[in-house]
Design an enzyme around this catalytic site. Structure first.
Site, PDB file in Angstrom:
ATOM      1  N   GLU A 320       0.814  -1.219   0.000  1.00 55.46           N
ATOM      2  CA  GLU A 320       0.000   0.000   0.000  1.00 55.46           C
ATOM      3  C   GLU A 320       0.847   1.268   0.000  1.00 55.46           C
ATOM      4  O   GLU A 320       0.817   2.047   0.950  1.00 55.46           O
ATOM      5  CB  GLU A 320      -0.881   0.004   1.260  1.00 55.46           C
ATOM      6  CG  GLU A 320      -1.726  -1.224   1.426  1.00 55.46           C
ATOM      7  CD  GLU A 320      -2.485  -1.239   2.763  1.00 55.46           C
ATOM      8  OE1 GLU A 320      -1.871  -0.954   3.802  1.00 55.46           O
ATOM      9  OE2 GLU A 320      -3.674  -1.517   2.744  1.00 55.46           O
ATOM     10  N   GLY A 322       1.755   4.992  -0.546  1.00 52.19           N
ATOM     11  CA  GLY A 322       1.087   6.265  -0.782  1.00 52.19           C
ATOM     12  C   GLY A 322       2.142   7.281  -1.181  1.00 52.19           C
ATOM     13  O   GLY A 322       2.283   7.666  -2.338  1.00 52.19           O
ATOM     14  N   ARG A 323       2.955   7.642  -0.164  1.00 55.73           N
ATOM     15  CA  ARG A 323       4.032   8.611  -0.384  1.00 55.73           C
ATOM     16  C   ARG A 323       4.933   8.240  -1.566  1.00 55.73           C
ATOM     17  O   ARG A 323       5.304   9.105  -2.362  1.00 55.73           O
ATOM     18  CB  ARG A 323       4.883   8.674   0.885  1.00 55.73           C
ATOM     19  CG  ARG A 323       5.959   9.721   0.885  1.00 55.73           C
ATOM     20  CD  ARG A 323       6.939   9.445   2.053  1.00 55.73           C
ATOM     21  NE  ARG A 323       6.223   9.070   3.256  1.00 55.73           N
ATOM     22  CZ  ARG A 323       5.817   9.926   4.192  1.00 55.73           C
ATOM     23  NH1 ARG A 323       6.094  11.198   4.063  1.00 55.73           N
ATOM     24  NH2 ARG A 323       5.172   9.500   5.247  1.00 55.73           N
ATOM     25  N   TYR A 364       6.370  16.985  12.166  1.00 57.54           N
ATOM     26  CA  TYR A 364       7.312  15.863  12.290  1.00 57.54           C
ATOM     27  C   TYR A 364       8.767  16.288  12.195  1.00 57.54           C
ATOM     28  O   TYR A 364       9.629  15.423  12.031  1.00 57.54           O
ATOM     29  CB  TYR A 364       7.145  14.869  11.130  1.00 57.54           C
ATOM     30  CG  TYR A 364       5.782  14.329  10.833  1.00 57.54           C
ATOM     31  CD1 TYR A 364       5.015  13.712  11.810  1.00 57.54           C
ATOM     32  CD2 TYR A 364       5.301  14.366   9.528  1.00 57.54           C
ATOM     33  CE1 TYR A 364       3.787  13.173  11.491  1.00 57.54           C
ATOM     34  CE2 TYR A 364       4.072  13.821   9.200  1.00 57.54           C
ATOM     35  CZ  TYR A 364       3.317  13.229  10.195  1.00 57.54           C
ATOM     36  OH  TYR A 364       2.115  12.683   9.866  1.00 57.54           O
ATOM     37  N   CYS A 391       0.565  33.099  11.796  1.00 56.06           N
ATOM     38  CA  CYS A 391       0.861  33.708  13.096  1.00 56.06           C
ATOM     39  C   CYS A 391       1.327  32.651  14.075  1.00 56.06           C
ATOM     40  O   CYS A 391       0.616  32.317  15.034  1.00 56.06           O
ATOM     41  CB  CYS A 391      -0.374  34.410  13.628  1.00 56.06           C
ATOM     42  SG  CYS A 391      -0.982  35.605  12.463  1.00 56.06           S
ATOM     43  N   GLU A 392       2.496  32.123  13.833  1.00 57.21           N
ATOM     44  CA  GLU A 392       3.005  30.989  14.595  1.00 57.21           C
ATOM     45  C   GLU A 392       4.498  30.934  14.309  1.00 57.21           C
ATOM     46  O   GLU A 392       4.881  30.867  13.142  1.00 57.21           O
ATOM     47  CB  GLU A 392       2.307  29.723  14.059  1.00 57.21           C
ATOM     48  CG  GLU A 392       2.588  28.444  14.756  1.00 57.21           C
ATOM     49  CD  GLU A 392       1.734  28.274  16.008  1.00 57.21           C
ATOM     50  OE1 GLU A 392       2.300  27.808  16.997  1.00 57.21           O
ATOM     51  OE2 GLU A 392       0.546  28.620  15.984  1.00 57.21           O
TER      52      GLU A 392
END
Ligand SMILES: *Cc1c(COP(=O)(O)O)cnc(C)c1O
Length: 463
Positions: A320, A322-323, A364, A391-392
Site C-alpha cells: 500500500e 502512498g508517499r 514531524y 501567526c506561529e
C-alpha cells in the site's frame, strides 16, 4: 555525508547544531533528479519547467502558492509499482497521501487498487468510477455509516482494527445480506526507523491488534466464527518513510507465524498477506530510496522463505504505497514576500503559504529542499530558513536551506516532493485559502483541485 565547514565562511557551521550542518551544494542552480519529478528541468532562460511549462507562466496563470503535479511521473510510478509486483500481487495506493477524482482515474487506468480510510475518501473513489472491488477500507474507528456505505458499495476488503469492529462489520453485512471480505490488522512489534510520531508498528499505539499476547489470534478466532465475514488475510503496516526492508522482514516473519498458527488451530490457510506501505522517498539529496523492483523482490523473497519454513503455500501479497507514488510527483510553488537578515544567525525568507499547505515540517520536523526556480543565480549560498505567513513561530517550511544570497521579493521558490501529505493535510489556519493542485502534462496544465475562495470559507460560516 560530509559535514565540513563551508568555504563561504565558518559562520554557517556555527549557526546549526552539531551534526546538522550540511555544506551547500556546489551548484545552487542544479536540480537533483532524486528530489524533483521526472519532467522538471531548467529552460534556456534558467526558468524551471515541469511538463514543458515554465513556473513563471504557471504562477501567472494559477497563482501562488500552488501544487504542481507531474502527471507523467505519477503514472510512471504507478506502472513501476504494478509491474514490479506483477499479476500475482496487488498494489493499493494509499489515498490519504493525496486523493482527487483525477488521481482515482489515473490509478484505475494504470491498474492500481485504492485504500481509503474515511467516508469522504470512499465517496471520492466511487464518484470517480473506481470499481468497488478494488477499494479497501481502513481506519481504527470507522463509523457504522462508513461501514454500511462500504459494504453496500461492495468494497473488496475492509481491514478490521478492533474486536468491536469485527462484530460491527459482521452485523452490518448480515443486515445487508452480504458476506464481506475482511483482513485483520495486526501490530508486529516492529518500530520502523523513522520519526516516532510516524512510526506505527510498535505495540503502544492505536492501530492494529498485537500479535504478542494473543489478541491478533483471538481476532482471527472471532472473525472465523462469523458467517457474514470472509477472512482473507492478515494486514500489517509498520511505519512511514522507511528506507530498508529489514522491518518488513521481521513483520513478514511474525505474520507468517500467525498464518501457521491459524492453520494449526483452525485448519484454514488464509490466502492473503498485506505488508502495508511506508516506503521512503527523497526529500533532500541525502535520502536514497529503493526502486519498486528492488522492494518487490525483497518482500517476495522474505514471504516465500518464511512460508517455506512454515510449510505454507505462498499467499497473495499486497502492498500500500502512498508517499512513494505521489510524494515525488509534485512541488509547491511560492512567491517570496519579505526577507529578514539576522546578522550572525541566518536569513528568514518568507513565502506566501506555510504551515497551512505543508504541516509536515512543524508536525514531524520533516526535512525538505528548496530552490530558486524563476531564474538562476551566481550569488553565493546564504543559509536561509524558508517560513510561511502564519501567526506561529513554528510556521517553517524548510528549516535549513541554502538559497542564493540575492534572493529577493517577487522571486519564485519551489519545494519539491510535496505530493504526499501536504494538500491532504492542508488547513485553513488564519483563514488561509487552501492552494490548488494543478496537473501538468505535455505542455498542458489543468486544475484538478481548485483554489479555495473566501466565498468557500464564508459558506461554511453560517453566522
Ligand atoms: C498511511 C498508510 C499507508 C501509506 O503510507 P505511505 O507512507 O504513504 O506509503 C499504507 N497503509 C496504511 C494502513 C496506512 O495507514
Amino acid at each position: 555525508m560530509s559535514r565540513s565547514a563551508h568555504p563561504a565562511g565558518p559562520r554557517y557551521a556555527d549557526v546549526l547544531p552539531e551534526g546538522h550542518y550540511t555544506p551547500p551544494p556546489a551548484d545552487l542552480n542544479a536540480l537533483d533528479a532524486r528530489v524533483w519529478s521526472r519532467t522538471v528541468a531548467r529552460d534556456a532562460e534558467g526558468v524551471v519547467t515541469v511538463g514543458g511549462i515554465g513556473v513563471k507562466q504557471l504562477a501567472e496563470e494559477f497563482g501562488t502558492p500552488a501544487y504542481f503535479l507531474d502527471e507523467d511521473d505519477f503514472r510512471a510510478r504507478c506502472r513501476a509499482w504494478r509491474d514490479a509486483f506483477g499479476a500475482d500481487a496487488d498494489v493499493f495506493y494509499a489515498g490519504k497521501a493525496f486523493l482527487s477524482r483525477a488521481v482515482v482515474r489515473w490509478l484505475h487506468e494504470e491498474g492500481l487498487n485504492l485504500d481509503v480510510c474515511s467516508g469522504g475518501e470512499l465517496a471520492t473513489a466511487l464518484a470517480a468510477g473506481m470499481p468497488a472491488e478494488r477499494i479497501a477500507l481502513h481506519g481504527n474507528n470507522k463509523s457504522a455509516e462508513e461501514i454500511t456505505r462500504a459494504v453496500e458499495a461492495g468494497v473488496g476488503r475492509i481491514v478490521l482494527d478492533s474486536f468491536q469492529e469485527i462484530v460491527r462489520v459482521a452485523h452490518i453485512a448480515e443486515r445487508l445480506g452480504k458476506r464481506q471480505r475482511v483482513q485483520i490488522r495486526v501490530t508486529v512489534g516492529v518500530e520502523a526507523h523513522t520519526h516516532e510520531f510516524i512510526a506505527t508498528a510498535h505495540e503502544d499505539q492505536k492501530f492494529g491488534l498485537p500479535l504478542a499476547g494473543g489478541q491478533a489470534a483471538e481476532a482471527v478466532r472471532r472473525a472465523l466464527k462469523l458467517d457474514a465475514l470472509e477472512l482473507i488475510g492478515i494486514h500489517s503496516h509498520i511505519g512511514s518513510q522507511i528506507f530498508d526492508t529489514s522491518g518488513f522482514e521481521v513483520a513478514a516473519h511474525r505474520v507468517v507465524k500467525l498464518l501457521a498458527e491459524v492453520r494449526d488451530e483452525h485448519g484454514v490457510e488464509l490466502p492473503e498477506i498485506d505488508l502495508g506501505g511506508g516506503l521512503g522517498i527523497a526529500y533532500t539529496s541525502d535520502d536514497d530510496p529503493r526502486e519498486p523492483r528492488e522492494i518487490a523482490v525483497a518482500l517476495r523473497d522474505i514471504v516465500t522463505r518464511e512460508c517455506a519454513a512454515a510449510g505454507l503455500a505462498v499467499p497473495r501479497i499486497s502492498v500500500e504505497p502512498g508517499r512513494a507514488i505521489v510524494g515525488p510527483t509534485a512541488f509547491t510553488l511560492y512567491e517570496v514576500g519579505t526577507i529578514k537578515e539576522l546578522p550572525g544567525l541566518r536569513t528568514y525568507v518568507s513565502v506566501d503559504g506555510g504551515m497551512s499547505d505543508n504541516i509536515r515540517t512543524a508536525l514531524y520536523d520533516a526535512e525538505y529542499s528548496v530552490a530558486l526556480v524563476s531564474r538562476t543565480s551566481t550569488a553565493e549560498p546564504m543559509l536561509s530558513r524558508v517560513v510561511g505567513k502564519h501567526c506561529e513561530s513554528g510556521d517553517i517550511v524548510v528549516r535549513d536551506a541554502f538559497l542564493p544570497a540575492d534572493v529577493a521579493p517577487g522571486d519564485l521558490l519551489a519545494v519539491p516532493a510535496t505530493g504526499a501529505y501536504c494538500r491532504s493535510m492542508a488547513s485553513n489556519y488564519n483563514h488561509a485559502l487552501r492552494p490548488p493542485v494543478v496537473a501538468v502534462r505535455d505542455g498542458e496544465a489543468r486544475v484538478i483541485v481548485r483554489r479555495e475562495t473566501e466565498e468557500d470559507l464564508l459558506r461554511l460560516d453560517v453566522g
